[in-house]
Motif scaffolding. Sequence first.
Motif, short mmCIF file in Angstrom:
data_model
loop_
_atom_site.label_atom_id
_atom_site.label_comp_id
_atom_site.label_asym_id
_atom_site.label_seq_id
_atom_site.Cartn_x
_atom_site.Cartn_y
_atom_site.Cartn_z
N ASP A 162 21.88 0.24 -0.76
CA ASP A 162 23.15 0.97 -0.68
C ASP A 162 23.28 2.03 -1.77
N THR A 163 22.21 2.30 -2.48
CA THR A 163 22.29 3.25 -3.60
C THR A 163 22.52 4.67 -3.13
N GLU A 164 23.07 5.45 -4.03
CA GLU A 164 23.08 6.89 -3.86
C GLU A 164 22.08 7.46 -4.85
N VAL A 165 21.63 8.67 -4.61
CA VAL A 165 20.66 9.27 -5.52
C VAL A 165 21.07 10.70 -5.86
N LEU A 166 20.90 11.04 -7.10
CA LEU A 166 21.22 12.39 -7.58
C LEU A 166 20.37 13.41 -6.83
N THR A 167 21.01 14.44 -6.31
CA THR A 167 20.26 15.46 -5.57
C THR A 167 19.90 16.64 -6.49
N GLU A 168 19.15 17.56 -5.92
CA GLU A 168 18.77 18.76 -6.67
C GLU A 168 19.85 19.84 -6.57
N ASP A 169 20.93 19.52 -5.93
CA ASP A 169 22.03 20.47 -5.82
C ASP A 169 22.88 20.37 -7.09
N THR A 170 22.33 20.88 -8.16
CA THR A 170 22.95 20.75 -9.48
C THR A 170 23.78 21.96 -9.86
N GLY A 171 23.64 23.03 -9.10
CA GLY A 171 24.29 24.28 -9.47
C GLY A 171 23.36 25.19 -10.25
N TYR A 172 22.15 24.73 -10.49
CA TYR A 172 21.18 25.53 -11.25
C TYR A 172 19.92 25.73 -10.42
N ALA A 173 19.27 26.85 -10.64
CA ALA A 173 17.97 27.09 -10.01
C ALA A 173 16.90 26.60 -10.99
N LYS A 174 16.20 25.56 -10.61
CA LYS A 174 15.13 25.00 -11.44
C LYS A 174 13.98 24.59 -10.53
N ARG A 175 12.80 24.52 -11.08
CA ARG A 175 11.65 24.04 -10.31
C ARG A 175 11.57 22.52 -10.46
N TYR A 176 12.50 21.83 -9.81
CA TYR A 176 12.51 20.37 -9.89
C TYR A 176 11.20 19.83 -9.31
N GLY A 177 10.68 18.86 -9.96
CA GLY A 177 9.41 18.30 -9.51
C GLY A 177 8.25 18.89 -10.28
N SER A 178 8.51 19.98 -11.01
CA SER A 178 7.47 20.56 -11.86
C SER A 178 7.82 20.18 -13.30
N ASP A 179 7.27 19.09 -13.74
CA ASP A 179 7.59 18.57 -15.07
C ASP A 179 6.73 19.26 -16.12
N PRO A 180 7.33 19.98 -17.06
CA PRO A 180 6.53 20.71 -18.04
C PRO A 180 5.76 19.82 -19.01
N TYR A 181 6.12 18.55 -19.05
CA TYR A 181 5.48 17.67 -20.03
C TYR A 181 4.31 16.88 -19.46
N GLY A 182 4.26 16.73 -18.16
CA GLY A 182 3.20 15.93 -17.57
C GLY A 182 3.71 15.18 -16.37
N ASN A 183 3.16 14.02 -16.13
CA ASN A 183 3.55 13.23 -14.97
C ASN A 183 3.63 11.75 -15.32
N TYR A 184 4.49 11.04 -14.59
CA TYR A 184 4.48 9.58 -14.61
C TYR A 184 3.85 9.12 -13.29
N ASN A 185 3.28 7.94 -13.31
CA ASN A 185 2.72 7.36 -12.08
C ASN A 185 1.68 8.24 -11.41
N PRO A 186 0.49 8.36 -11.92
CA PRO A 186 0.07 7.81 -13.20
C PRO A 186 0.50 8.72 -14.35
N THR A 187 0.61 8.13 -15.50
CA THR A 187 1.06 8.91 -16.64
C THR A 187 -0.03 9.90 -17.07
N SER A 188 0.40 11.10 -17.37
CA SER A 188 -0.54 12.12 -17.84
C SER A 188 0.21 13.12 -18.70
N GLY A 189 -0.52 14.03 -19.31
CA GLY A 189 0.09 15.03 -20.17
C GLY A 189 0.72 14.38 -21.39
#
Lengths: 381, 215
Positions: A208-235
Amino acid sequence: MSQGPTRRRLLGSIGLAGAAAVAGCLDGLPGREVVPAGTADASGPPSRDGALHQPWPRERLREETVGGGPDKDGIPSVDEPSFASPGEVTLADDEVVFGYAGETDVKAYTQRVLVWHEITNDSLDGTPVAVTYCPLTGTAMGFERGDTTLGVSGKLVNNNLVMYDRATDSRWPQVLATAVDGPREGDQLREFGLTWTTWGRWREAHPDTEVLTEDTGYAKRYGSDPYGNYNPTSGYYGGGGPLFPPLDEGWAETLDEPKRVVIGTRTADRAVAFDKPALRERRLLETAGSGSNDDGGGDDEADGGNGDADAFLAAYDPGLDTGWVYRSRGASVEPDDDSEGLFAVEGETYRAGDLPLERAYAFDAMWHAWGGFYPETAYVA
Amino acid sequence: MSREHEAEGPRGPAAVAATALMRTRRALTASLADRVAAAVLVASTVGYALVYAVAVRDLGVASRATVASGDGLGSVTVVEAPLRRALSGEGVALVALGPVEYLFVPATLAVAVGIGLLVGANLALSALAWRQPAVCDISPASGLAAGLPALLSGTACCGPLVFIVLGLQATSAALTAIAWLRPAAVLLLVASLLWAGWRLDVQSSASSGKMLSGM
């Protein structure tokens, strides 16, 4: 100082269908008083009732505060978050989320969005809150904010996000939850727990959860993490040292793995870190004071002196891949040999998240961050 | 200043600077008139802007979830009050085309195009010199190298990207250095351009006197 209207206007086809946020519930966060509207605006967020361990002089913390690059609000908080149901979003099961399951609200805040904003000002179970995330320390923490909002100051201390409240402009390092500068200096924030897990695990545990969407009011490249990745962890997340010099480097003598994840808890006068990979393997970890395997990184005298009153245990929850921390108070707790995720307490069987003990507020953190802030921490593995 | 005046040689720093500027302007005018050099200018500017966008992570491959949730081949998402956002240096639009997405940040694009034009102008003068090999000899290396520092100037949420990528610790001195990368790149490119313009004109004058003035 508050942000202007931030809803996006769509010109073309967009991926995520926006769903209205649902907030406005009647009950407060468990164990917390609801802050009446209009009482905290001038003075900032409400203070916690009991003192929280804070080992560093505030003057030293101010001296060690550095600019991370962006200016104040250069990393914009999300002040009008929107949420969607699981069926309305496309998220990989291994996406990291920070979950909150309250009495009326069940929400997941995605790391892919928060890595670009670090703070979401929201409302949970009727209480105004800020859900915060610092990528450099790997810490996701919830705070009550009263009628004001929290923003990103652009400063860091011990690699950790320094927040500011828009009522008094006081500076609050996230992990310390303590104002180190400004009119509220010395005050401490009310915290609430978030579960660091993955979207697939969270959705299964809370359909029954809700999830935060990318409709934040800002233009960002969500999903492009500048630090690396989790699962598997890198960077940055996968290894190497912290980006900025830490407050203290004594932690390296206990464990020279800066990015190793620990589950940390602190009381008025001590801090304890449970090694998360070790907890996954052993399912139950306990501090000294109640039959422990405290690794000795902590203060033995404090352990002995406080006895069971300050003894903690961590129980592994395989469903959410998280650990729940409790004050053990001499209770006999054993992992159930037949069922993973169940524990026997005084002859009865319980799930890891439901042990009949006093739950302690705890959160995941990179070891360098925890050890830097709490040099005298106990380390349990 | 006429060519007859130049023949006497500039006297004093101000006169040298004025002469260098004039020669560079004349060299750039000549490059624009040369099809190959002009093409090099345009291609270099666009190429540099693209590389810069990748370096500061405004341009890249979209994540799995972003691609999966998209309708159709492309999309454009624009924020509210784009002008205000543009003036404050924020991104104003996200453009997705298949697996590629571009975050349109006007301030960043302006910097990229500005530095790209300087890189392009340097390379255009090199191309012009290459087209007249008997007359001039200007290596494109200095122009290209001078454009590199700016590519390292990108910052992520909490620190300089280059330190994150390389796994280095950012000291306060390093942070200061990062802040100066873009101004340093501009200065180097301008100096390189002036030097190329000077050299081109000097060599052409010494050889035939027709290379630039005749174009």
